[in-house]
Scaffold this motif. Structure first.
Motif, mmCIF file in Angstrom:
data_model
loop_
_atom_site.group_PDB
_atom_site.id
_atom_site.type_symbol
_atom_site.label_atom_id
_atom_site.label_comp_id
_atom_site.label_asym_id
_atom_site.label_seq_id
_atom_site.Cartn_x
_atom_site.Cartn_y
_atom_site.Cartn_z
ATOM 1 N N GLY A 35 -25.949 -0.504 -0.304
ATOM 2 C CA GLY A 35 -25.126 0.533 -0.905
ATOM 3 C C GLY A 35 -25.876 1.775 -1.305
ATOM 4 O O GLY A 35 -25.254 2.782 -1.657
ATOM 5 N N ASN A 207 -21.357 7.162 1.025
ATOM 6 C CA ASN A 207 -20.136 6.771 0.307
ATOM 7 C C ASN A 207 -18.894 7.103 1.122
ATOM 8 O O ASN A 207 -17.936 6.323 1.164
ATOM 9 N N TYR A 214 -19.831 1.151 -3.782
ATOM 10 C CA TYR A 214 -20.431 -0.139 -4.090
ATOM 11 C C TYR A 214 -21.932 -0.119 -3.787
ATOM 12 O O TYR A 214 -22.351 0.328 -2.726
#
Length: 303
Positions: A35, A207, A214
């Motif tokens: 992430g 993202n 996340y």
């Protein structure tokens, strides 16, 4: 006023490096760095190395120099953690024992999957054939897909160190040759701080592709936003060089964009049924359909 100035200087020196401590702890705890875009480490390393050479020609405040040195050290550590816990393209989220093949051992019977104990960060990365596994491959983990010379998409930690050493050597030679001219010093400042102003962009793209924040710590985002807001005010109050002021404002704008993503997407994992490492979900669905068809055909032949 002197006490406040001293405290502000200490905050400027140690604050930004500490922002990434919680991010590193989270990656180690989850054993997953998917992430967090390790391009962030690249932006900070390159920008702060150039900024150190900028200081040699334009002696800005010492806290800012200490900040650059601490950021270089912290990002080298964070980069090693990100590479160590980067999952392979074929990894499932439940399998926490296989990580990116930083440097599989020559005697390994299956270089595509191995435990992290078999990794040697300073070894050469595997061949190109081992990198292109499946339609998504490790390219899906990197912002922007395939890059020229696979820039900052290398798998061996030693490759990153070699690049940074070459950058330092080049800047050292240029400093000896051109360091006497102020136009070169000013250009270094603009280059360093312009690169640093793009810091949130790799995370913003990551993202957006995953439609999720996340894995990206809220503490890191808060540190970016409030830290850059503090730096912007600090630069104007302390009358820092114009390079610092202009790029601080630009960075704050990108921080706001990532903050908007956090509000829109939330911190939940990406939607189930879509491989978070694949940049083309449609192509992945077609491949899965083909695999099912192959399985049915094999079953029919056995009957």
């Amino acid at each position: 006023m002197t006490v406040l100035g001293t405290l502000a200087g200490i905050g400027m020196a140690v604050g930004p490096p500490l922002i990434y401590a919680d991010q590193a702890y989270s990656i180690v705890k989850k054993k997953d760095s998917s992430g967090f875009s390790h391009d962030v480490c690249g932006v900070l390393l390159i920008a702060n190395i150039i900024r150190v050479f900028f200081w040699l020609g334009n002696r800005f405040e010492t806290p800012l120099l200490i900040q650059s040195l601490l950021l270089i050290v912290s990002q080298l550590i964070l980069l090693a953690i990100c590479l160590h816990y980067k999952p392979t393209a074929t990894d499932s989220s439940e399998d926490a024992t296989n990580y990116a093949p930083l440097s599989p051992l020559p005697s390994s019977p299956n270089p595509q999957s191995h435990s992290r104990e078999d990794s040697d960060y300073l070894s050469q990365p595997p061949t190109a054939n081992s990198n292109n596994r499946g339609s998504g491959g490790l390219k899906g983990l990197c912002v922007g897909g395939k890059r020229p010379f696979e820039f900052w998409q290398w798998e061996g930690y030693g490759s990153y160190l070699e690049f940074l050493a070459a950058l330092i050597l080049t800047l050292g030679v240029l400093q000896i040759i051109l360091g006497r001219w102020m136009w070169y010093i000013d250009a270094l400042g603009f280059i360093a701080l312009s690169i640093e102003s793009t810091l949130p962009i790799p995370q913003f793209i990551a993202n957006y592709k995953r439609k999720s924040c996340y894995g990206f710590r809220s503490s890191t985002l808060a540190g970016w936003f409030f830290g850059d807001a503090f730096k912007t005010v600090y630069f104007f109050v302390r009358r820092s060089p114009i390079q610092f002021k202009a790029t601080a404002i630009l960075t704050l704008c990108w921080d706001s964009a990532v903050l908007a993503q956090r509000v829109m997407y939330g911190a939940n994992p990406p939607r189930e049924g879509i491989n978070q490492y694949s940049s083309n979900p449609i192509q992945q669905e077609e491949e899965e359909r083909g695999l099912r068809a192959d399985g049915e055909e094999r079953q029919f032949s056995l009957q």
